[in-house]
Design an enzyme around this catalytic site. Structure first.
Site, PDB file in Angstrom:
ATOM      1  N   LEU A  32       0.864  -1.176   0.000  1.00  0.00           N
ATOM      2  CA  LEU A  32       0.000   0.000   0.000  1.00  0.00           C
ATOM      3  C   LEU A  32       0.901   1.227   0.000  1.00  0.00           C
ATOM      4  CD1 LEU A  32      -2.739  -0.937   2.631  1.00  0.00           C
ATOM      5  CD2 LEU A  32      -3.176  -0.337   0.252  1.00  0.00           C
ATOM      6  N   ASP A  33       0.471   2.286  -0.683  1.00  0.00           N
ATOM      7  CA  ASP A  33       1.232   3.530  -0.669  1.00  0.00           C
ATOM      8  C   ASP A  33       1.291   4.074   0.757  1.00  0.00           C
ATOM      9  OD1 ASP A  33       1.680   3.600  -3.433  1.00  0.00           O
ATOM     10  OD2 ASP A  33      -0.283   4.501  -3.798  1.00  0.00           O
ATOM     11  N   PRO A  34       2.332   4.842   1.096  1.00  0.00           N
ATOM     12  CA  PRO A  34       2.445   5.380   2.462  1.00  0.00           C
ATOM     13  C   PRO A  34       1.212   6.157   2.921  1.00  0.00           C
ATOM     14  CG  PRO A  34       4.529   5.628   1.326  1.00  0.00           C
ATOM     15  CD  PRO A  34       3.542   5.123   0.295  1.00  0.00           C
ATOM     16  N   ALA A  36      -1.826   5.657   2.127  1.00  0.00           N
ATOM     17  CA  ALA A  36      -2.998   4.778   2.181  1.00  0.00           C
ATOM     18  C   ALA A  36      -3.072   4.024   3.501  1.00  0.00           C
ATOM     19  CB  ALA A  36      -2.965   3.793   1.019  1.00  0.00           C
TER      20      ALA A  36
END
Length: 206
Positions: A32-34, A36
């Site tokens: 997951l992106d930071p 998110a």
């Protein structure tokens, strides 16, 4: 292990912390992106060998898309460029066009390798490259709310789909992004105090 990732740390930082805490090998089944939040599947010990069984699972997300600006990174961390948000009927038509099999450019700020180097590193240096187009499967895409600027979407997508690419296709950027499901696993089940036995996890895949 099912982890409810908070906003801020990277998926790799969470995996590293669990590796240090448990003393076992650790890996993820999809990052997951930071910025998110939500469900992160972390495989520990002998379960790391089962990664191919979990990486390709469908995923479900809840996202707020700001349609009054595009972002250089596709999320709140980038430079914003104002745009005129669409009318409600225009947005509904655009959303309908993104259901099913779609082809979307991979975001510039992604881990995809371009000429042997991660795309996000090239983007941070200001190097312009033509990003590849990826075929994605959008099983469901529901518009839950729209206030004339921010649209809330609930979507279930195939593995490898970038929600930021969907936001960009709609003319905006992800303000928030939360993963609520990975295959049969739900974020409500996340519990870092419990390690799900591999046999139990595999049984849920059917």
């Amino acid at each position: 292990m099912l982890v409810d990732k908070p906003a801020g740390p990277s998926s790799f930082a969470i995996v590293r912390a669990l590796r240090n805490r448990t003393g076992a090998r650790a890996g993820h089944a999809g990052t997951l992106d930071p910025f998110a939040t939500g469900l992160l599947l972390v495989l520990l010990g002998r379960a790391t060998k089962l990664a191919p069984r979990f990486v390709g699972l469908d995923k479900r997300y809840l996202t707020d898309i700001d349609l009054a600006a595009v972002s250089s990174t596709g999320d709140p961390e980038g430079e914003l460029e104002p745009r005129e948000p669409p009318a409600g009927d225009e947005l509904e038509a655009a959303v309908a066009g993104l259901r099913g099999v779609v082809e979307l450019p991979v975001p510039a700020y992604s881990a995809v390798k371009i000429g042997g180097e991660r795309a996000y590193r090239l983007a941070r240096r200001g190097t312009e490259v033509e990003m590849p187009v990826r075929r994605s499967v959008v099983h469901s895409l529901d518009l839950l709310d729209y206030d004339g600027r921010v649209a809330r979407l609930d979507l279930r997508v195939g593995s490898g789909t970038y929600v930021r690419a969907i936001a960009e296709a709609l003319g905006g950027h992800c303000r928030t992004l939360r993963r609520t499901e990975v295959g049969p696993f739900l974020v409500e089940e996340a519990d870092e105090a419990r390690i799900v036995p591999p046999e139990e996890a595999l049984a849920r895949l059917g």
